[in-house]
Design a protein around this motif. Structure first.
Motif, mmCIF file in Angstrom:
data_model
loop_
_atom_site.group_PDB
_atom_site.id
_atom_site.type_symbol
_atom_site.label_atom_id
_atom_site.label_comp_id
_atom_site.label_asym_id
_atom_site.label_seq_id
_atom_site.Cartn_x
_atom_site.Cartn_y
_atom_site.Cartn_z
ATOM 1 N N TRP A 47 4.059 33.527 -22.415
ATOM 2 C CA TRP A 47 2.811 34.110 -21.916
ATOM 3 C C TRP A 47 2.886 34.468 -20.440
ATOM 4 N N PRO A 48 3.493 33.638 -19.585
ATOM 5 C CA PRO A 48 3.657 34.083 -18.188
ATOM 6 C C PRO A 48 4.500 35.355 -18.065
ATOM 7 N N ILE A 49 5.504 35.503 -18.912
ATOM 8 C CA ILE A 49 6.326 36.716 -18.877
ATOM 9 C C ILE A 49 5.508 37.915 -19.343
ATOM 10 N N MET A 50 4.718 37.756 -20.397
ATOM 11 C CA MET A 50 3.866 38.854 -20.854
ATOM 12 C C MET A 50 2.833 39.223 -19.790
ATOM 13 N N ALA A 51 2.354 38.219 -19.055
ATOM 14 C CA ALA A 51 1.410 38.484 -17.967
ATOM 15 C C ALA A 51 2.065 39.355 -16.900
ATOM 16 N N ALA A 52 3.301 39.023 -16.554
ATOM 17 C CA ALA A 52 4.006 39.781 -15.520
ATOM 18 C C ALA A 52 4.363 41.188 -15.985
ATOM 19 N N LEU A 53 4.716 41.351 -17.251
ATOM 20 C CA LEU A 53 5.150 42.654 -17.751
ATOM 21 C C LEU A 53 3.998 43.588 -18.109
ATOM 22 N N TYR A 54 2.943 43.019 -18.702
ATOM 23 C CA TYR A 54 1.893 43.853 -19.271
ATOM 24 C C TYR A 54 0.499 43.559 -18.732
ATOM 25 N N GLY A 55 0.386 42.658 -17.767
ATOM 26 C CA GLY A 55 -0.923 42.347 -17.202
ATOM 27 C C GLY A 55 -1.795 41.504 -18.106
ATOM 28 N N SER A 146 18.428 41.929 -26.880
ATOM 29 C CA SER A 146 18.566 40.475 -26.945
ATOM 30 C C SER A 146 18.176 39.915 -25.585
ATOM 31 N N LEU A 147 17.155 39.093 -25.571
ATOM 32 C CA LEU A 147 16.611 38.557 -24.330
ATOM 33 C C LEU A 147 16.743 37.043 -24.306
ATOM 34 N N PRO A 148 16.737 36.458 -23.113
ATOM 35 C CA PRO A 148 16.838 34.992 -23.047
ATOM 36 C C PRO A 148 15.601 34.328 -23.647
ATOM 37 N N SER A 149 15.831 33.224 -24.285
ATOM 38 C CA SER A 149 14.739 32.484 -24.906
ATOM 39 C C SER A 149 13.730 32.018 -23.873
ATOM 40 N N THR A 150 12.454 32.133 -24.224
ATOM 41 C CA THR A 150 11.384 31.633 -23.352
ATOM 42 C C THR A 150 11.100 30.157 -23.598
ATOM 43 N N SER A 151 11.793 29.572 -24.554
ATOM 44 C CA SER A 151 11.572 28.180 -24.937
ATOM 45 C C SER A 151 11.839 27.213 -23.788
ATOM 46 N N LEU A 159 12.500 30.599 -14.631
ATOM 47 C CA LEU A 159 11.562 31.634 -15.047
ATOM 48 C C LEU A 159 11.874 32.974 -14.389
ATOM 49 N N ALA A 160 12.223 32.987 -13.123
ATOM 50 C CA ALA A 160 12.507 34.255 -12.428
ATOM 51 C C ALA A 160 13.667 34.996 -13.086
ATOM 52 N N ALA A 161 14.680 34.282 -13.506
ATOM 53 C CA ALA A 161 15.828 34.913 -14.162
ATOM 54 C C ALA A 161 15.442 35.424 -15.552
ATOM 55 N N LYS A 162 14.646 34.640 -16.287
ATOM 56 C CA LYS A 162 14.187 35.094 -17.593
ATOM 57 C C LYS A 162 13.337 36.350 -17.437
ATOM 58 N N LEU A 163 12.425 36.330 -16.480
ATOM 59 C CA LEU A 163 11.561 37.484 -16.254
ATOM 60 C C LEU A 163 12.373 38.719 -15.890
ATOM 61 N N ALA A 164 13.383 38.555 -15.054
ATOM 62 C CA ALA A 164 14.231 39.692 -14.666
ATOM 63 C C ALA A 164 14.878 40.321 -15.903
ATOM 64 N N ALA A 165 15.358 39.494 -16.820
ATOM 65 C CA ALA A 165 15.970 40.011 -18.043
ATOM 66 C C ALA A 165 14.928 40.665 -18.951
#
Length: 172
Positions: A47-55, A146-151, A159-165
């Motif tokens: 959810w934090p990644i979706m917040a950063a990508l899509y608001g 193929s993206l890194p797992s958010t688990s 988180l910053a590295a996951k978000l970058a990917a």
């Protein structure tokens, strides 16, 4: 099935006709299954990644977050419809117990989907093995990411590295 193994069933897809992207996990974890919600573990970075990508408002009620995902053209599902798995780890899925969701029917019903993103390597591997054969006759090209797992089990990657990917998802 031994007592150590648990049969688990996934959730239905979150989608509508506007979906251009399909994000696939493997199978909801124990916390998500208990809550009846995708990515319910508060330590999961989805959810934090979706917040950063899509608001998307990562703190909003679950139904609002799902509506915001749909508004962004993002569908959400899992590769597996069911499997046997003690606990939450993808690595614990019992060999031979995995049954994939019906992706041929899903993609036929969602003709605007052009990208499929895998939330973790296990989701990608299971899709390739169990779902990709269903799509042999698909007449449109799909882009696979193929993206890194958010688990939280993959806490070694910050988180910053996951978000970058994951930014590749919004830019593709």
């Amino acid at each position: 099935m031994s007592p150590a193994q648990a049969a688990v069933q996934g959730f239905g897809a979150v989608s509508d006709a506007r979906a251009r992207v399909l994000v696939l996990g493997t199978m909801p974890g124990v916390v998500s299954l208990a809550a009846g919600r995708y990515y319910a573990n508060p330590r999961n970075a989805f959810w934090p990644i979706m917040a950063a990508l899509y608001g998307i408002d990562a703190q909003a009620d679950y139904d609002i977050r799902l509506a915001q995902l749909r508004d962004a053209g993002v569908a959400l599902w899992d590769v597996l419809a069911e499997c046997e798995r003690p606990g939450s780890l993808d690595a614990a899925i019992v060999a031979g117990s995995a049954r994939a969701n019906d992706f041929a029917a899903f993609l036929a019903a969602h003709p605007a989907i052009e990208r499929i993103a895998f939330n973790g390597a296990k989701a990608a591997a299971l899709f390739k093995r169990h779902a990709l054969p269903q799509l042999a006759g698909l007449e449109r090209p799909l882009c696979y990411l193929s993206l890194p797992s958010t688990s939280p089990a993959h806490a070694a990657q910050p988180l910053a590295a996951k978000l970058a990917a994951w930014r590749a998802l919004a830019q593709a």
